[in-house]
Design an enzyme around this catalytic site. Sequence first.
Site, short mmCIF file in Angstrom:
data_model
loop_
_atom_site.label_atom_id
_atom_site.label_comp_id
_atom_site.label_asym_id
_atom_site.label_seq_id
_atom_site.Cartn_x
_atom_site.Cartn_y
_atom_site.Cartn_z
N GLY A 1 50.82 39.09 34.95
CA GLY A 1 49.50 39.69 34.41
C GLY A 1 48.94 39.01 33.19
O GLY A 1 47.72 39.32 32.84
N ASP B 1 46.98 36.27 31.27
CA ASP B 1 45.87 35.28 31.57
C ASP B 1 45.48 34.75 30.05
O ASP B 1 46.11 35.39 28.83
CB ASP B 1 44.59 35.79 32.17
N TYR C 1 50.53 47.05 31.90
CA TYR C 1 49.75 47.72 32.78
C TYR C 1 50.06 49.22 33.00
O TYR C 1 51.21 49.69 33.10
CB TYR C 1 49.87 47.32 34.27
N LYS D 1 44.88 31.32 36.91
CA LYS D 1 44.22 31.50 35.67
C LYS D 1 43.93 30.32 34.94
O LYS D 1 45.00 29.44 34.90
CB LYS D 1 45.07 32.48 34.98
N ASP E 1 40.07 31.42 37.37
CA ASP E 1 39.75 32.68 36.83
C ASP E 1 39.94 32.48 34.96
O ASP E 1 40.92 32.33 34.62
CB ASP E 1 40.60 33.87 37.21
N GLU F 1 35.84 32.47 38.37
CA GLU F 1 35.77 33.88 37.97
C GLU F 1 35.69 34.05 36.49
O GLU F 1 36.49 33.52 35.69
CB GLU F 1 37.19 34.43 38.85
N GLU G 1 34.81 42.56 37.73
CA GLU G 1 36.20 43.32 37.41
C GLU G 1 35.59 44.07 36.10
O GLU G 1 36.25 45.09 35.83
CB GLU G 1 37.27 42.65 37.22
N ASP H 1 35.24 46.64 41.08
CA ASP H 1 36.84 47.18 40.81
C ASP H 1 36.56 48.49 41.04
O ASP H 1 35.69 49.27 40.83
CB ASP H 1 36.89 46.91 39.17
N HIS I 1 38.28 42.95 43.06
CA HIS I 1 39.29 42.82 42.23
C HIS I 1 40.33 43.77 42.32
O HIS I 1 40.05 45.05 42.69
CB HIS I 1 38.49 42.96 40.71
N ALA I 2 41.75 43.35 42.22
CA ALA I 2 42.70 44.34 42.45
C ALA I 2 44.02 43.83 41.62
O ALA I 2 43.70 42.92 40.50
CB ALA I 2 43.27 44.45 43.90
N GLY I 3 44.85 44.22 41.73
CA GLY I 3 46.05 44.06 40.80
C GLY I 3 46.37 45.12 39.77
O GLY I 3 46.36 46.28 40.26
N GLU J 1 41.77 40.83 46.80
CA GLU J 1 42.52 40.46 45.75
C GLU J 1 44.11 41.07 46.16
O GLU J 1 43.83 42.39 46.27
CB GLU J 1 42.33 40.35 44.19
#
Lengths: 440, 440
Positions: free
Chosen positions: A22, A24, A32, A218, A246, A272, A299, A322, A349-351, A380
């Site tokens: 995760g 970037d 998270y 990314k 992104d 993105e 997002e 999102d 957007h997801a994750g 995503e």
Amino acid sequence: MPTISDIKVQDVRFPTSLELDGSDAVNVDPDYSAAYVVVEADNGEAGHGLVFSCGRGNEVIVRAIESYGELLAGRDLDELLSNMGAASKLLVHDSQMRWLGPEKGVSHMAAGAVVNALWDIAARRAEKPLWRYLAELSPEKLVEAIDFTHISDALTPEEALAILQEGQAGKEERIRALEEEGYPAYTTSPGWLGYSDEKVVRLSKEAVGNGFDLIKLKVGGDLESDRRRLRIVREAVGEDIKVAIDANQRWDVPEAIDWLQQLSEFNPWWIEEATSTDDVLGHATIRKAVAPMKVATGEAVHNRIIFKQLLQAQAIDVLQIDSTRVAGVNENLANLLLAKKFGVPVCPHAGGVGLCELVQHFSFFDYAAVSGSLHNRYIEYVDHLHEHFAEPVVIKNARYQAPKAPGNGAEMHTESRARWTFPDGQGWQEVAGRAAVTRN
Amino acid sequence: MPTISDIKVQDVRFPTSLELDGSDAVNVDPDYSAAYVVVEADNGEAGHGLVFSCGRGNEVIVRAIESYGELLAGRDLDELLSNMGAASKLLVHDSQMRWLGPEKGVSHMAAGAVVNALWDIAARRAEKPLWRYLAELSPEKLVEAIDFTHISDALTPEEALAILQEGQAGKEERIRALEEEGYPAYTTSPGWLGYSDEKVVRLSKEAVGNGFDLIKLKVGGDLESDRRRLRIVREAVGEDIKVAIDANQRWDVPEAIDWLQQLSEFNPWWIEEATSTDDVLGHATIRKAVAPMKVATGEAVHNRIIFKQLLQAQAIDVLQIDSTRVAGVNENLANLLLAKKFGVPVCPHAGGVGLCELVQHFSFFDYAAVSGSLHNRYIEYVDHLHEHFAEPVVIKNARYQAPKAPGNGAEMHTESRARWTFPDGQGWQEVAGRAAVTRN
């Protein structure tokens, strides 16, 4: 009559910074997290909702959800569910709370979690997954749920109704197709900035081997490194695979244009978050400068009013909703209809944690009852933290399989929530002092 | 070296809904509140800051300020004050907290209160009121304080420096003039929607009698009522007094244009918040349609990136900064410089609780060191709740008199804070159950 009797809120965090999953150019060390809510009625019904965040600050969203919960406590559940538009406005347009946004940031996300918990109850009552529950609501009930405030210059209730009525044709067939074949996914798992070149190449090849035809990397940390990574990924996957990039809002407008011109030889499918998602005019300027590279964002777009302008200004080719940034299902209905009106595909957007589980419902609904199209549309997919959910997403042949369990997808296992409650859960005792969230 | 040793946060609220002071078409029953912070160092130095809100939800801002405070605890105060740009970024760009906005809503306002408390310490050290402290900082130090992220396409550090260097010429003379004559004010006190016609007329005449040449009325509740109120106020004050109107985001774009065309015969000087302040393009459309009526907005503009676009899109004639909406002094420096670059006058939003005390410093600084102009420039004035402040604003001849006390103006009496701490303060015991904030 059932009455809202309790709003339980938990501060759930996962120490993802330990792995650099995760990471970037802006979010360098996310842990998270979910500000998690269960809205309970005195007849035993309950609905789940959550807001995703990156760790520190999750406690602020928790506090905001508690405050919105107080506005619902003691209310008649049936009455709330009978008009979801009115239920949402109770929270979003509360005459005093409104100042906290208006309609943006912590307060807006928190209101959305509570709204989503109400939709969860509604879908559970109907014994349908949210996407199918929405797809089988009448166009009139869907329009009733939408707040047209500050978007009626771009989309009127009458236009929304016409779009949804048109979407009825062939709907049953599309629902069957979704249940059999699922919905296309793309994957961001290979492309985190914290990964070594070797890992990026290996994961990119694996993704393509698993049937993905769109992967995302990314960018925005370092130009030479971006060029190198794009080159080796292009070499690894060939010219037929779409590679999106992104930047997570890393650039100012002139910098974005310069940087993207240096990456264009690798033919990125979309860029993105090239700059601040508040910057409608900036996105429009960038899009003109980098065409035919597509411009995507969403997002971090905080409400339908910014999406409206991105569409009016022809600033985006891809609209990325999102599931926990805006005020819940209601506002994402507005966003899907705006996208349809302007002919722009939605690629959610997801994750994060739970975002895949939640957001898939909107794309399934969109195909069934709004756009009726899969062209250039993908959800995503990121492959972590799904094990904590009651119905984890299932990817087969690079497609999201249709969720089947009643509800909105937010429900997280009780044990997971307890173990990762911050800061006292057992999991946090075990990683004490190591995750970034505990840095100060 | 002094170290940040404590961050004390209080939830202070006033039951203003009992009087309908502050009522408008959207904020129908505000209980003016402050999420109040004192940043303390172990050498006894302390700085004050606050975020204004409308009552319910103030507790969420309190929680957010506590979280930002944790990022500062234990840090070297001298180091923080030596580079206020870096100090602000520590908070605003915290890699995890950033997700809560980014740079908007609860989290952004909370960061701003903490940033402002640091400026308060800096100005107290220098034994100057904030406006004068800023005016006497070097252009280089001011530029160092500004975050140019996502605005450099409209204002570069070099351009900002040039503006500030130009602002040095005649500065001492303008500072003397400010100290002698003050800065023009306008008043909103006559125009709240909750007031009777008789009260509006009486207060309008009083305002003109007191020397105000610009007054403001709230509109947007009911068209006929707006026309009636504007007519009777025009009749009462004559054609030479400027009458601004404020719709508090009540309208969609087409509705705003229709409504304003029905009010144009009364020659409003500006229309404020005609629609959502997120709606840059909407404001531009409205401005074209209602010219020569001026278009004003800003009290709810959440950051410099939206102000940048309002200017780029030629959407506003009047830029209204607010002292507690954005991330503190630093971001308002950016806003003042953007306004100067685009040639748009700044007329700050005030009222609420403490907003007059805080925001006056920016206009005084602007005249001293940025725009050097008073043309079409006014600070909003509303005459309530000043008695709670250590240095209440002073209005003489319809002008704000220059604040003299060291600091940023945020300091509220200890007794006022204790009495109106929500929900346990003595004041709240006395009005128990009557103010709107306790409604649920």
